[in-house]
Design an enzyme around this catalytic site. Structure first.
Site, PDB file in Angstrom:
ATOM      1  CB  CYS A  31      -0.806   0.221   0.938  1.00 35.34           C
ATOM      2  SG  CYS A  31      -0.092  -0.550   2.832  1.00 35.34           S
ATOM      3  CG  HIS A  84      -4.131   1.176   3.900  1.00 32.64           C
ATOM      4  ND1 HIS A  84      -3.602   0.442   3.055  1.00 32.64           N
ATOM      5  CD2 HIS A  84      -5.480   1.443   3.841  1.00 32.64           C
ATOM      6  CE1 HIS A  84      -4.196   0.161   2.004  1.00 32.64           C
ATOM      7  NE2 HIS A  84      -5.311   0.811   2.260  1.00 32.64           N
ATOM      8  CG  ASN A 139      -8.274   1.346  -0.579  1.00 36.02           C
ATOM      9  OD1 ASN A 139      -7.194   1.119   0.135  1.00 36.02           O
ATOM     10  ND2 ASN A 139      -8.835   0.610   0.183  1.00 36.02           N
TER      11      ASN A 139
END
Ligand SMILES: *[C@@H]1O[C@H](CO)[C@@H](O)[C@H](O)[C@H]1NC(C)=O
Length: 431
Positions: free
Chosen positions: A85, A256, A277
C-alpha cells in the site's frame, strides 16, 4: 447452505483472518535504518495557506470542470497478497499529480510500481511486499527515477512479488527489475535491459508541515492529491461498501497508506475526505471511499501526510526532438543513429560500429553479438541497476528550478480550475 457448510465457511474466514497480517498490514512497524535527516525533505516548499472559509466546500480532482485529473486505480493484492500500500498510495498520488502538472499534455502515465518492489530494498528503500513507507518511494524516485509500466517484464506490469525472488545471494537489482525489452534476435527470443527508458523524477517532496484538516485541504487544493497513513480495522477492510466511513477508536494500528484526492460535505453536514484505495476499482465507489473529515478518523489527520512534485524531462526531450526513442531506450540523436543496427534497421543486433549498441544492449560478458536472454546464463551480470546511470540524477539546483516551474504549472491549472470548477452537490459554493 447447510449448517456444516456455514460452519466450514466461518472457520475458513476465521483462519484467514488469523493468518492474515494485521489489517491491511502493509506498513513497516519499525524502520531498520532511520532515514537520514537530509533525506526527509527535498526542496521542501509548503503549500500556500487559505482558511477553511476561503477554501471551497467541496473539491474533487476527479471532477475539475467536468474532467477527471486522475489516472486509473490499482489493486495491490493480485495475483497474490502483497503489503505494498505504501507504494501504491504514493505512486498513485505522484502519477495523478503528473497529470495535473502536465495540464493534459500527453497520455496518462502509469508508473512502474513493480520496479520499487524489485529494486527498492537493495537500496534500503522499503521491504517489498513486507512493507515500506512513502519516504521509501519518493527517495527511490528522486535518486533513480521510475519508468512507466510499459517496460516491466516478467509477470506483467505488476506481479505482487519483490526483491526476494532474486534469491538471498542477490546484492543488487538485476537489469530486468528496472526496465526490459524482448524481441527475437537471430531467431532466438531474447530479452535485454533497457538502460534509458522514459523516466520520471521528483523535483521536491516532503511531509506536510501543517497536520490536520486545514493543512491537508490546502495541500490538496493548491498542488494535488496527497498520501496519508491511516489505521484500518477489519470492520473497514471487509465491511465498507458505501457512504462515509466513521472513526473506530479500536483502530489504533497505523497500517495503511492511501491517496486523498478531495473532500466534500453531505447534506446532513457530515464532512468527509475522498480517498483512493489500492484494492481494485470494485472496492467502495470505483476504488474510492469516503471517510469522516475533521475528527482524525482512523488516525488519518495525524500529520503523516506527504506530497511530491514529479518532473517529466524525458518526455519533453522526446517531444522536442532532443532525444529519440528506439528499441533500446531513448538517446541523443547521434547515439540513436549509432545504436540502430546497420543495414535494413532490423532488430538483428550486430556489433558493427555499434560500440554504443554493445554498451547499451548487450550486457553479458563474452557474449558474441547478441544480448542474452536472462533465462540464459547472464546471472547477475546485467549492468543496468539505475545507479549505474547517474545521468538520471539531475543537479539539485536544476531540480529546484524544475520544482518552481512545476508549481507554476499547477498554479496555472489550479487558477483555471478554480475559476471554472463546478463541484458536485447542492452545497457547492463558488470556488
Ligand atoms: C471496540 O472493541 C470493543 C471490545 O472488543 C467492542 O465492544 C466495541 O464494540 C468496539 N468498538 C467499535 C466501535 O467497534
Amino acid at each position: 447452505m447447510r449448517t456444516a457448510a456455514w460452519a466450514a465457511l466461518a472457520l475458513t474466514l476465521l483462519l484467514a483472518a488469523a493468518v492474515r497480517p494485521a489489517a491491511a498490514g502493509c506498513r513497516r512497524r519499525q524502520r531498520t535504518e532511520p532515514v537520514p535527516p537530509e533525506d526527509m525533505y527535498f526542496n521542501h516548499q509548503p503549500a500556500p495557506q487559505k482558511t477553511l472559509e476561503e477554501l471551497p466546500k467541496e473539491w474533487d480532482w476527479n471532477n475539475v470542470d467536468g474532467r477527471s485529473m486522475l489516472v486509473p486505480s490499482w489493486n495491490q493484492h493480485i495475483p497474490q497478497y502483497c503489503g505494498s500500500c505504501w507504494l501504491h498510495g504514493t505512486t498513485s498520488m505522484i502519477q495523478d499529480r503528473l497529470k495535473i502538472v502536465k495540464g493534459g499534455i500527453g497520455p496518462d502515465v502509469m508508473l512502474a510500481r513493480q520496479v520499487v518492489l524489485n529494486c527498492g530494498a537493495f537500496h534500503g528503500y522499503g521491504q517489498g511486499c513486507d512493507g515500506g513507507d512513502v519516504i521509501d518511494v519518493v527517495r527511490y524516485m528522486k535518486h533513480f527515477g521510475l519508468p512507466d509500466e510499459s517496460c516491466q517484464a516478467r509477470g506483467g506490469p505488476y506481479s505482487a512479488t519483490d526483491h526476494t525472488k532474486y534469491g538471498k545471494a542477490a546484492t543488487r537489482c538485476p537489469g530486468e527489475g528496472y526496465c526490459t525489452n524482448c524481441m527475437p534476435l537471430k531467431g532466438k527470443d531474447t530479452c535485454w535491459p533497457v538502460h534509458t527508458p522514459i523516466r520520471y523524477y521528483l523535483s521536491a517532496y516532503g511531509k506536510m508541515d501543517e497536520p490536520g484538516e486545514l493543512g491537508m485541504m490546502n495541500e490538496i487544493y493548491h498542488r494535488g492529491p496527497i498520501t496519508c497513513s491511516m489505521a484500518t480495522h477489519e470492520g473497514f477492510d471487509y465491511g465498507y461498501h458505501h457512504g462515509v466511513a466513521r472513526n473506530n477508536p479500536n483502530a489504533t494500528d497505523v497500517d495503511h497508506d492511501v491517496e486523498i484526492v478531495g473532500w466534500g460535505e453531505q447534506e446532513d453536514g457530515l464532512k468527509y475526505w475522498l480517498v483512493r484505495n489500492s484494492w481494485g476499482s470494485y472496492f467502495g465507489q470505483l476504488g474510492f471511499f469516503k471517510i469522516e473529515r475533521g475528527v482524525n478518523a482512523l488516525r488519518m489527520e495525524e500529520g503523516d501526510c506527504w506530497y511530491a512534485i514529479p518532473t517529466w524531462q524525458d518526455e519533453q526531450d522526446v517531444r522536442s526532438g532532443k532525444k529519440e526513442g528506439t528499441m533500446w531506450g531513448i538517446f541523443d540523436k547521434e547515439e540513436a543513429e549509432a545504436i540502430i543496427p546497420e543495414g535494413h534497421r532490423h532488430p538483428h543486433f550486430k556489433h558493427h560500429d555499434g560500440q554504443l549498441a554493445a554498451q547499451h544492449a548487450a550486457p553479458a560478458e563474452g557474449d558474441d553479438d547478441v544480448a542474452t536472454s536472462w533465462d540464459g546464463t547472464v546471472g547477475g551480470t546485467y549492468d543496468n541497476t539505475p545507479e549505474d546511470h547517474p545521468d538520471g540524477a539531475v543537479p539539485t539546483q536544476q531540480q529546484a528550478q524544475e520544482a518552481q516551474q512545476a508549481l507554476a504549472g499547477v498554479q496555472q491549472v489550479q487558477a483555471q480550475a478554480s475559476l471554472r470548477v463546478r463541484p458536485f452537490g447542492a452545497a457547492a459554493e463558488q470556488a
